[in-house]
Design an enzyme around this catalytic site. Structure first.
Site, short mmCIF file in Angstrom:
data_model
loop_
_atom_site.label_atom_id
_atom_site.label_comp_id
_atom_site.label_asym_id
_atom_site.label_seq_id
_atom_site.Cartn_x
_atom_site.Cartn_y
_atom_site.Cartn_z
N CYS A 193 4.30 -27.22 66.06
CA CYS A 193 2.79 -27.44 65.76
C CYS A 193 2.40 -27.91 64.53
CB CYS A 193 2.14 -26.13 66.06
SG CYS A 193 2.34 -24.90 65.12
N GLN A 205 9.56 -11.18 79.51
CA GLN A 205 8.73 -10.67 80.49
C GLN A 205 7.92 -11.82 80.97
OE1 GLN A 205 6.90 -6.88 79.54
NE2 GLN A 205 8.95 -6.24 78.70
N GLU A 215 0.43 1.00 81.58
CA GLU A 215 -0.53 1.44 80.64
C GLU A 215 -0.16 2.67 79.89
OE1 GLU A 215 -4.78 -0.10 82.08
OE2 GLU A 215 -3.73 0.94 83.26
N SER A 244 8.09 -26.83 51.14
CA SER A 244 8.66 -26.93 49.97
C SER A 244 8.18 -26.34 48.71
CB SER A 244 8.37 -28.62 49.48
OG SER A 244 7.00 -28.70 49.34
N ARG A 292 5.98 -6.83 46.25
CA ARG A 292 4.79 -7.35 46.71
C ARG A 292 4.42 -6.46 47.83
NH1 ARG A 292 5.76 -10.28 51.96
NH2 ARG A 292 4.36 -12.07 51.38
C1 LIG Z 1 2.35 -19.37 58.68
C2 LIG Z 1 2.59 -19.37 57.10
C3 LIG Z 1 3.00 -18.34 56.31
C4 LIG Z 1 2.97 -18.43 55.21
N1 LIG Z 1 3.69 -17.45 54.21
C5 LIG Z 1 3.58 -17.42 53.13
C6 LIG Z 1 3.83 -16.28 52.16
O1 LIG Z 1 4.14 -15.37 52.59
N2 LIG Z 1 3.93 -16.54 50.69
C7 LIG Z 1 3.81 -17.71 50.31
O2 LIG Z 1 3.83 -17.85 49.03
N3 LIG Z 1 3.30 -18.68 51.10
C8 LIG Z 1 3.32 -18.71 52.34
N4 LIG Z 1 2.82 -19.85 53.01
C9 LIG Z 1 2.61 -20.86 52.56
C10 LIG Z 1 3.74 -21.90 52.22
O3 LIG Z 1 4.72 -21.20 51.50
C11 LIG Z 1 3.21 -23.15 51.69
O4 LIG Z 1 2.12 -23.80 52.41
C12 LIG Z 1 4.25 -24.35 51.41
O5 LIG Z 1 5.19 -23.82 50.57
C13 LIG Z 1 3.59 -25.47 51.00
O6 LIG Z 1 4.56 -26.50 51.00
P1 LIG Z 1 4.54 -27.86 52.14
O7 LIG Z 1 5.50 -28.53 51.67
O8 LIG Z 1 4.50 -27.38 53.41
O9 LIG Z 1 3.32 -28.35 51.60
P2 LIG Z 1 2.45 -29.48 52.18
O10 LIG Z 1 1.38 -28.99 53.20
O11 LIG Z 1 3.34 -30.46 52.59
O12 LIG Z 1 1.54 -30.04 50.87
C14 LIG Z 1 0.74 -28.99 50.12
C15 LIG Z 1 0.02 -29.46 49.00
O13 LIG Z 1 0.82 -29.75 47.99
C16 LIG Z 1 0.82 -31.09 47.37
N5 LIG Z 1 2.07 -31.30 46.89
C17 LIG Z 1 3.15 -31.06 47.82
N6 LIG Z 1 4.39 -31.64 47.00
C18 LIG Z 1 3.91 -31.98 45.74
C19 LIG Z 1 4.52 -32.61 44.76
N7 LIG Z 1 5.90 -32.71 44.69
N8 LIG Z 1 3.69 -33.03 43.85
C20 LIG Z 1 2.40 -32.94 43.76
N9 LIG Z 1 1.86 -32.28 44.64
C21 LIG Z 1 2.66 -31.96 45.82
C22 LIG Z 1 0.35 -31.81 48.51
O14 LIG Z 1 -0.52 -32.88 48.00
C23 LIG Z 1 -0.64 -30.67 49.05
O15 LIG Z 1 -1.65 -30.83 48.63
C24 LIG Z 1 2.80 -19.60 54.41
C25 LIG Z 1 2.26 -20.89 55.28
C26 LIG Z 1 2.12 -20.45 56.46
C27 LIG Z 1 1.79 -21.84 57.47
S1 FES Z 2 7.62 -12.01 76.80
FE1 FES Z 2 7.18 -12.37 74.97
S2 FES Z 2 5.14 -12.86 74.62
FE2 FES Z 2 5.70 -12.28 76.86
S1 FES Z 3 2.09 -22.55 68.10
FE1 FES Z 3 3.44 -23.21 66.35
S2 FES Z 3 3.79 -21.49 65.42
FE2 FES Z 3 2.49 -20.81 67.00
#
Ligand SMILES: Cc1cc2nc3c(=O)[nH]c(=O)nc-3n(C[C@H](O)[C@H](O)[C@H](O)COP(=O)(O)OP(=O)(O)OC[C@H]3O[C@@H](n4cnc5c(N)ncnc54)[C@H](O)[C@@H]3O)c2cc1C
Ligand code: FES
Ligand code: FES
Length: 1287
Positions: free
Chosen positions: A49, A88, A1218, A303, A378
Site C-alpha cells: 500500500c 479464521q 462471545e 530510510s 521509549r
Molecule cells: C506505520 C508506520 C510506523 C512508523 N513507526 C515509527 C516509529 O515507531 N518510530 C519512528 O521514528 N518512525 C516511525 N515511522 C516513520 C518512519 O520511520 C519514517 O516515515 C521513515 O523513516 C521516513 O523514511 P522514508 O524513506 O520512507 O521517507 P519518505 O517518505 O520517502 O520521505 C520523507 C521525507 O524526507 C525527505 N527526504 C528523504 N530522504 C532525504 C534526503 N536524503 N535528503 C533530504 N531529504 C530527504 C523527503 O523529501 C520527504 O520530505 C513510522 C512510519 C509508518 C508509516
Molecule cells: S484471521 Fe486474522 S484477521 Fe481474521
Molecule cells: S494495507 Fe498496507 S499495511 Fe495495511
C-alpha cells in the site's frame, strides 16, 4: 501504489487492503533486488500500500499467489498456518504468509525471536496470534514439532499430502543490471523522476526545490493519502549509489541517507559485534530504537535520511542521533557541507534547517569514547509497531576515572513539536558528580524545562511529563550500574532498584490446548467433535479465497464515496454539488432526496435516516454520496461537495452531559430483586465507586465492502456484501428502493471479520449504494477506506458504571445497586438492546440477594455505536468485577476470596428468575485455579513484589456466566437448504455467514454426521437470501446452535428418504444409493428448519427466560508491570471453559483465544479518542492500537472442561463466540492487582480508580511513583483538553 496495481490491474487479489498506511501488514509482499556490491539478491517484505510502482524498476515482487496455490502446490508456509488453525476470517492470512515466507527466504531456520520480529507488523483481529505463532514455530530450530523446515528438502507433520513447493525462482526475474539513465513517469497528477547520478539528483533538486525525495514513501505516502498533500513532482533517488554508500573511519561510520532502517540495523549489529564495547555505546542505543520503529515491512523500506528529515515530533532516531553528536553530510548546487544534527537543525514540526534544494547524503555516527555512555529509552501505546508517547536519547561523558559529568546531552521526542533538547537540565548536571542529589535536583529543572500545556496535541500530558523524569531515572540506574562496573562507585544497584532497568519478560512459550476426546466407538468418518481445519483455511492462505472487493469488476462499474458531516450538531442549509459534478469521471451525487422509497432504515422498531436531509447530529454522519468511474474520481468529487451548515448550540458528547440534559433513548430499564434499600441498612459496610470503560472499534480487517449489481430486468438487484445479516440488508434495500424483497438477493461468500459491526451499519451503506446503482443502472462498488470506516460505523458503547455495595465484614455481599450509562451516539441503533443485556448480566457469577440495576442509553452527538462481540456484557461485568475488587480492597483481602464467597453455589435463580445449576461454573473456577497453580503463583508474586521496587506482579482470576441465544425469541430460528446431486456431492446452504468463526466448517461436520458421509462430499456455498430466506443475524454466539439444527433437520430428512434404497442395497456406496434414489424419483433436495428456543424477557415483571443456557468459564492471568513506564506484559493466562461437547475443538479454541485477545485489547490498550468538537481522532492503526503479536500472553493455555453436556444445543455443544471476551478483563484486574502492590509500597491502601482501558498511561499514573507525584495536576476546567474523556 503497488497494492492497487496488483489488485486492479493484474487481478492478483490475494494481497489485501487493510489500512493503506503501512500499519496492518495485510498487503505484505516480498520484494527482491539484486545487490551489485555483494552480487546477491536481497529479499525483503514490504507493504504494497505504500510501495510506488515506479520505484520497482529492477525489482521482482512476489505475492501470495506466487508461492503456492491449490491448483499447483501449496507452500509449507501456507499449509502450516492453515493446519495450525491460524486462519479464521483469513483476511490477514496472505500478509502473514508473505512475512513468514520472506523470513524463510533469508533465514531458513529462524529463531522464535526472528518470527516475532517478522510478524510484528502484521495485525490479526481473529486468532489471537497463538496458532499463527505455533504454526510458524515449526520452522524453527527449537520447534517442538517434527522440524520439517519448508525449504523443499523435508516435510513436516503440519504439511498435508501435497509435497512442499520448491522455493520459487525469483532470481530469474531480478535483473542484475538496470538501465543507467534517468527515468520519468508522467501520471495524471504527478511526474515521477528517477535520476541515476548524484549530479543529476543535485540538478533536479535545484530545478525543483519543492519536490520531495521519496525513498521509502512511509512519510510522503501517508501525507498524500491521508492529509491530501499535493506533490506535482516527485524525485526518487533510489538509484543514486552515493545515497546508499557506507564508509567506515576510525571516528565512526558514514551511512548513506538512503539506507533502509533494516540495513542500518544489520550494519550496526555487525559493528557492535566487531568493535570493542566501549566504542559502540551510540550504536547500541540506536539499535535499541531501531528494533521498535514500525513493523519489519516499514523498516525494510523507510530510510534513515527520510526519518531524520521528516522531523517527526516523536521520531525515535533523532533524539539518539542528536544526543550522540551525529552529523549530516549535505549536498546541493552550492557544494557540500557537514552539519550537526541538533536543535538548530530540527527546528519545528516536520521542519529542519535544510534549504529546499539540499540533499542529505549521509549520516555520520561516531564511535563512543571511553567514559562515554549512551541510553535510548521509549514508551509507546503498544510494545511494538507504535510511535512512541515519549522517546529519548541520553549521552553522558565522565571525567576519566570519576563520576563527575563532563558532557551531557538529553534529548526527548514526544514532548514538543520536534525533538527537544533539555539543555538547562544538562547544564544543571555538568560538572557535578552523578549521584542521587544531583539527579534529584535535575528532575526539578527538567520538570520546569519541559512543561507541556495541558492542551498539548496528543494529550497524555501528565503521563508524558512523568515519563521525561522516569526515563531519565532509568538511565540513571543504568549509569550507576556502569560506574560500579568501572570501579568508580563502590556499591552496585540493589536487586530492588535494578528492577527499574530489567526488561519485562519476553519469551513466548508454546501453549497448551486441551479438549475432550470424541466418545469411545465414534466412527472415524464421523467428524463431529474432531479438530477439523477451517474449511477454507488453505484457500485463505493461498490468497484464492474471494472477499467482496476481490469480485472482478463488471462492465461499466462505478465507485461510491460517502460525504459525511463535519459538524457535531447543525442544520443543513444546503448541499452544493455543482463543482463535484464537474470533476471528470463523476457520474452522480446521491442525496436523501434521491431515495425512491423509505428514507429511513428501521431496526428494532427505531427509524434511522440513511442520508441526513435537514440536520446532522454527529461528525461522520452520512450526508450524500458521489459516484464516479473510479474511486479516485469519486474521492475528488466528494472533496468538493459543499454542505452549508448552521451550527446548533451545545452538542452533547459525554454521558455526564447527556445526564444533565436527560438526553436518553427510551425505554430505560431497571431490574431489582430483594429489597436493596433495606439491605443497605443492615450491612456492616457500604462503599460507593465507579468505573469508566472506553469504547472499542471493531477493526475487522476487511472494511465495509459491497457491490450492487442491477440485473437490468424486472427491477432485480444482486448485492454482494460483507455482512452478518444479509436478510436485513435485503429488506432494507427493498424498502429504500420501494420494491418487494423478492427482487433483491444478497450474497455473502465470506466476511473478513465482523464482530457485530456488520449488521446495521452495513445495511445502511448497502441501501445508499443500491440507490446509486438504481439511479445509474450500473453496478456500484463501495469499499470504505479504514479511516472512513472507523469514522462512520461506530463502535462498542463506552459505559460509565456507578455502584453502591453493601457487604459484611466476612466478605459476603448483601446488597448492590448499579447504574450504567452507555454512550450510544446520535442514533438508537441497537443501544436499548445493549443496555438491556447489560442488566441481564450484572450478576455475572455472583448470588447477591438484594440486587438492583438501572441502565440507560445516552443520546449524544458522537457517531452511533452498535453491536460488538458481547453486546454490553463486557461492559456490564467489568463494573461488577470492579465492585468486587473494591470490596476486597476495603476488607484488605484478595479479590479471588471475595469472588468465591459470593459465587452461586447451588441450583439458583438469577435476578430475572431464571433457574440454573452453577455446577460447571464452579468446576471451571476450581480447575482454573488448579491448572494455573494459582495459590503458589500468588505467593510467588508477593515475594517478587517484595524484592522489586519498580516492577510488580499481579494476578487475577475472573469467572464468567454468559447467557446464550437471543432474548427476542423469534431471532432464534434458522433454516437450511441441502441438495444432493446425482454424483453424490452435497451442497449445503444455511442462514449463517462465515466470518472466520468456522460456521461453515461446523455445518460440514453436521451434514457429514447426519448423512454418514465424509466431509469431502460436502460443499458449503455462499450465504444467499435466494437460497435460504428470512435468516436471522449471525450473532449472539448462536449461529451454530441455530443453523446446525436446521442443517441437521434437512440432512435427517434426506437420509430418511434414502432409507428404502439403503435397505435394498445395504452394502452399496453413497454414490450408488443417490443414483438409485434419483432413478426411483426420490427428491434429493430438502429444506431444514429449526424453530429455536421461545425465549423472552418481560421487563414489566422483571422476569423471563432470555437465554437457552449459560456458557461458563474462568481465567487466571498474571502480569508484570513496569511502574516507571506503565508498560506491562501478560506472563501467563490459563482459561478453562465449559462449552459442552465441542463440535470442533480447534475452531472453538480459536474463538476462545481470539476473543480473549480482543478483550485484552478492550481492557488494556484500545483507546478511541475524540476532539473537544466531537471529531474522531483515531482513524487507523497508527493511532488506534489493537493487540499485536507482542501483546499475547507469554504462556497461553486453554482447557475445555471435560465431561460436560448441554441438552439445549446441537450435539450437546455450547456457543462460545462471545463469552470469553470478558475474560480479557483478567489482565485488567491483574494489572490493577500489580498497581495495588505498587501503591501499597507508597503507603496507599484501599480502593482506587483505574479506568478501562488500563493503558500504560493510566497504569503508570495509578502507581503513584515518586515521579508521577512530582507532576502538578492540571486543574480541570482551566483548559481545553486535546481529547474528550468519553464516556
Ligand atoms: C506505520 C508506520 C510506523 C512508523 N513507526 C515509527 C516509529 O515507531 N518510530 C519512528 O521514528 N518512525 C516511525 N515511522 C516513520 C518512519 O520511520 C519514517 O516515515 C521513515 O523513516 C521516513 O523514511 P522514508 O524513506 O520512507 O521517507 P519518505 O517518505 O520517502 O520521505 C520523507 C521525507 O524526507 C525527505 N527526504 C528523504 N530522504 C532525504 C534526503 N536524503 N535528503 C533530504 N531529504 C530527504 C523527503 O523529501 C520527504 O520530505 C513510522 C512510519 C509508518 C508509516
Ligand atoms: S484471521 Fe486474522 S484477521 Fe481474521
Ligand atoms: S494495507 Fe498496507 S499495511 Fe495495511
Amino acid at each position: 501504489m503497488l497494492l492497487s496495481y496488483l489488485r486492479d490491474r493484474l487481478r492478483l487479489t490475494g494481497t489485501k487492503y487493510g489500512c493503506g498506511g503501512g500499519g496492518c501488514g495485510a498487503c505484505t509482499v516480498m520484494v527482491s533486488r539484486y545487490q551489485p556490491g555483494t552480487k546477491t539478491i536481497l529479499h525483503y517484505s514490504a507493504n504494497a500500500c505504500l510501495l510506488p510502482v515506479c520505484q520497482l524498476q529492477g525489482a521482482a515482487v512476489t505475492t501470495v499467489e506466487g508461492i503456492g496455490s491449490t491448483k499447483t502446490r501449496v507452500h509449507p508456509v501456507q499449509e502450516r498456518i492453515a493446519r495450525a488453525h491460524g486462519s479464521q476470517c483469513g483476511f490477514c492470512t496472505p500478509g502473514m504468509v508473505m512475512s513468514m515466507y520472506t523470513l524463510l527466504r533469508n533465514t531458513p531456520q529462524p529463531t522464535m525471536e526472528d518470527i516475532r520480529e517478522a510478524l510484528g507488523g502484521n495485525l490479526c483481529r481473529c486468532t489471537g496470534y497463538r496458532p499463527i505463532v505455533d504454526g510458524f514455530r515449526t520452522f524453527c530450530q527449537e520447534s517442538n514439532c517434527c522440524q520439517g523446515n519448508g525449504n523443499g528438502t523435508a516435510g513436516c507433520c503440519l504439511d498435508g499430502e501435497s509435497p512442499p513447493e520448491k522455493s520459487g525462482n525469483v532470481s530469474d526475474s531480478v535483473p542484475e543490471t538496470e538501465p543507467q539513465m534517468s527515468q520519468r513517469f508522467i501520471g495524471e497528477n504527478i511526474v515521477w523522476i528517477s535520476p541515476v547520478s548524484l549530479d543529476e539528483l543535485i540538478q533536479l533538486k535545484a530545478d525543483h526545490p519543492q519536490a520531495p525525495l521519496v525513498i521509502g514513501n512511509t512519510n510522503i505516502g501517508p501525507d498524500i493519502k491521508f492529509k491530501g498533500a499535493l506533490h506535482p513532482i516527485i524525485i526518487s533517488p533510489t538509484r543514486v549509489q552515493e545515497l546508499f554508500a557506507v564508509t567506515r573511519t576510525a571516528q565512526g561510520v558514514y551511512i548513506g541517507a538512503g539506507c533502509s532502517l533494516s540495513v542500518v540495523k544489520a550494519l550496526l549489529e555487525g559493528l557492535v559485534q566487531e568493535l570493542p564495547e566501549e566504542k559502540t555505546e551510540i550504536y547500541r542505543a540506536l539499535l535499541q530504537q531501531l528494533g521498535n520503529v514500525g513493523g519489519q515491512q516499514i523498516r525494510n523500506v523507510a530510510s534513515i535520511g527520510g526519518n531524520i528529515v521528516s522531523a517527526y515530533p516523536n521520531s525515535d532516531l533523532n533524539p539518539v542521533l542528536a544526543a550522540g553528536s551525529c552529523k549530516l553530510s549535505v549536498v546541493s548546487k552550492g557544494g557540500r557541507k557537514e552539519i550537526l544534527l541538533n536543535k538548530d537543525f530540527l527546528v519545528g514540526f516536520g521542519k529542519t534547517s535544510l534549504k529546499p534544494d539540499e540533499i542529505v547524503l549521509s549520516v555520520f555516527i561516531p564511535v563512543s569514547r571511553k567514559w562515554e555512555f549512551m541510553g535510548a529509552l521509549r514508551q509507546a501505546p503498544r510494545k511494538e509497531n507504535a510511535l512512541a508517547t515519549v522517546t529519548s536519547g541520553i549521552r553522558v561523558m565522565f571525567t576519566e576515572g570519576s563520576s563527575v559529568v563532563k558532557e551531557l546531552s538529553i534529548c526527548y521526542g514526544g514532548v514538543g513539536p520536534c525533538t527537544v533538547s533539555a539543555s538547562r537540565t544538562c547544564a544543571a548536571i555538568i560538572g557535578r558528580p552523578w549521584n542521587e542529589q544531583t539527579l534529584s535536583e535535575a528532575y526539578t529543572v527538567l520538570l520546569d524545562e519541559i512543561s507541556l500545556s495541558p492542551s498539548h496535541p496528543g494529550g497524555k500530558v501528565d503521563f508524558r511529563r512523568s515519563l521525561t523524569l522516569s526515563l531519565l531515572f532509568k538511565f540513571n540506574l543504568q549509569i550507576l550500574h556502569k560506574l560500579w562496573e568501572m570501579n568508580v562507585i563502590k556499591e552496585d544497584l540493589s536487586e530492588e532498584m535494578s528492577s527499574g532497568i530489567r526488561p519485562l519478560p519476553n519469551q513466548l512459550q508454546p501453549g497448551i490446548q486441551v479438549f475432550q476426546p470424541v466418545v469411545n466407538g465414534q466412527s472415524v468418518d464421523d467428524q463431529v467433535g474432531r479438530p477439523v481445519m477451517h474449511h477454507s483455511a488453505i484457500s485463505q492462505a493461498t490468497g484464492e479465497a474471494v472477499y467482496c472487493d476481490d469480485i472482478p469488476k463488471t462492465d461499466g462499474e462505478l465507485h461510491l464515496v460517502l460525504v459525511t458531516s463535519t459538524r457535531p450538531h447543525a442544520k443543513i442549509r444546503g448541499i452544493d454539488v455543482t463543482e463535484a459534478l464537474q470533476v471528470p469521471g463523476v457520474v452522480d451525487v446521491i442525496t436523501s432526496k434521491d431515495i425512491p422509497g423509505k428514507k429511513f432504515r428501521t431496526f428494532t422498531g427505531v427509524d434511522e435516516e440513511l442520508l441526513a436531509e435537514n440536520e446532522v447530529s454527529c461528525v461522520g454522519q452520512m450526508v450524500c454520496a458521489v459516484i464516479a468511474d473510479t474511486r479516485e474520481q469519486a474521492k475528488r468529487g466528494a472533496a468538493v461537495v459543499k454542505i452549508h451548515y448552521e451550527d446548533l448550540p451545545e452538542p452533547v458528547f459525554t454521558v455526564e452531559e447527556a445526564m444533565e440534559k436527560k438526553s436518553y433513548f427510551q425505554p430505560q430499564r431497571t431490574i431489582e430483586r430483594g429489597n436493596v434499600t433495606q439491605a443497605f441498612e443492615e450491612v456492616d459496610q457500604v462503599y460507593e465507586g465507579e468505573i469508566r470503560l472506553g469504547g472499542q472499534e471493531h477493526f475487522y480487517m476487511e472494511t465495509q465492502s459491497m457491490v450492487v449489481v442491477p440485473s437490468g430486468e424486472d427491477r432485480e438487484l444482486r448485492v454482494y456484501l460483507s455482512c452478518q445479516h444479509p436478510t436485513y440488508a435485503q429488506e432494507s434495500i427493498a424498502e429504500t428502493l420501494g420494491i418487494p424483497s423478492n427482487r433483491v438477493s444478497c450474497h455473502v461468500k465470506r466476511v473478513g471479520g465482523a464482530f457485530g459491526g456488520k449488521v446495521t451499519k452495513t445495511s445502511a451503506i448497502a441501501c445508499i449504494t443500491s440507490v446509486a446503482a438504481w439511479r445509474s443502472g450500473r453496478a456500484v462498488r463501495c469499499v470504505l477506506e479504514r479511516g472512513e470506516d472507523m469514522l462512520i460505523t461506530g463502535a462498542r458503547h463506552p459505559v460509565l458504571g456507578r455502584y453502591k455495595v453493601g457487604f459484611m465484614n466476612d466478605g459476603k455481599i448483601i446488597a448492590a445497586d448499579l447504574h450504567y450509562y452507555a454512550n450510544s451516539g446520535n442514533t438508537a441503533d441497537e443501544s436499548v438492546l445493549v443496555v438491556e443485556k447489560v442488566l441481564l448480566h450484572l450478576d455475572n457469577a455472583y448470588n447477591v440477594p438484594n440486587l438492583r440495576g438501572h441502565s440507560v442509553a445516552c443520546k449524544t452527538n458522537l457517531p452511533s455505536n452498535t453491536a460488538f462481540r458481547g453486546f454490553g456484557v463486557p461492559q456490564s461485568m467489568l463494573v461488577t468485577e470492579n465492585m468486587i475488587n473494591d470490596v476486597a480492597m476495603k476488607l484488605g483481602r484478595n479479590a479471588e476470596e471475595i469472588r468465591e464467597i459470593n459465587m452461586y453455589k447451588e441450583v439458583s435463580l438469577t435476578h430475572y428468575k431464571f433457574q440454573f445449576d452453577p455446577k460447571n461454573l464452579l468446576r471451571c473456577w476450581d480447575e482454573c485455579k488448579e491448572k494455573s497453580d494459582y495459590d503458589s503463583r500468588r505467593q510467588a508474586a508477593g515475594e517478587f513484589n517484595q524484592k522489586n521496587r519498580w516492577k510488580k506482579r499481579g494476578l487475577a482470576v475472573i469467572p464468567i456466566k454468559y447467557g446464550i441465544a437471543f432474548s427476542e425469541g423469534f431471532l432464534n430460528q434458522a433454516a437450511s437448504l441441502v441438495h444432493i446431486y446425482k454424483d453424490g456431492s452435497v451442497l449445503v446452504s444455511h442462514g449463517g455467514t462465515e466470518m472466520g468463526q468456522g460456521i461453515h466448517t461446523k455445518m460440514q461436520q453436521v451434514a457429514s454426521r447426519e448423512l454418514h458421509i465424509p466431509t469431502s462430499f460436502i460443499h458449503i456455498t455462499e450465504t444467499s437470501t435466494s437460497a435460504v430466506p428470512n435468516t436471522c443475524p449471525s450473532a449472539a454466539s448462536f449461529g451454530t446452535d441455530a443453523n446446525g439444527m436446521a442443517v441437521k433437520n434437512a440432512c435427517e430428512t434426506l437420509y430418511r428418504r434414502l432409507e428404502p434404497v439403503r435397505k435394498q442395497n445395504p452394502t452399496g456406496t453413497w454414490e450408488s444409493w443417490v443414483k438409485k434414489a434419483f432413478l426411483q424419483k426420490i427428491s434429493l433436495s430438502a429444506t431444514g428448519y429449526y424453530r429455536g428456543h421461545d425465549l423472552y424477557m418481560d421487563w414489566e415483571k422483571q422476569e423471563g427466560q432470555p437465554y437457552a443456557y449459560f456458557t461458563y468459564g474462568a481465567c487466571c492471568s498474571e502480569v508484570e508491570v513496569d511502574c516507571l513506564s506503565g508498560d506491562y506484559r501478560t506472563v501467563r493466562t490459563d482459561i478453562v471453559t465449559d462449552i459442552g461437547r465441542s463440535i470442533n475443538p480447534s475452531v472453538d479454541i480459536g474463538q476462545i483465544e481470539g476473543s480473549f485477545i480482543q478483550g485484552l485489547g478492550l481492557y488494556t490498550m484500545e483507546e478511541l479518542q475524540f476532539s473537544p468538537s466531537g471529531v474522531l481522532l483515531t482513524r487507523g492503526p497508527s493511532q488506534y492500537k489493537i493487540p499485536a503479536i507482542c501483546d499475547i500472553p507469554l504462556q497461553f493455555n486453554v482447557y475445555l472442561l471435560s465431561d460436560s453436556d448441554n441438552p439445549h444445543a446441537i450435539y450437546s455443544s455450547k456457543g462460545i463466540g462471545e463469552p470469553v471476551l470478558f475474560l480479557g478483563s483478567s489482565v485488567f484486574f491483574a494489572i490493577k492487582d500489580a498497581v495495588a502492590a505498587a501503591r501499597a509500597e507508597a503507603g496507599m491502601d484501599g480502593p482506587f480508580t483505574l479506568d478501562s482501558p488500563a493503558t500504560p498511561e493510566r497504569t503508570c499514573l495509578a502507581c503513584n511513583t515518586d515521579f508521577t507525584q512530582k507532576i502538578p495536576p492540571s486543574r480541570p476546567g482551566s483548559f481545553k483538553p486535546w481529547a474528550l474523556n468519553i464516556p
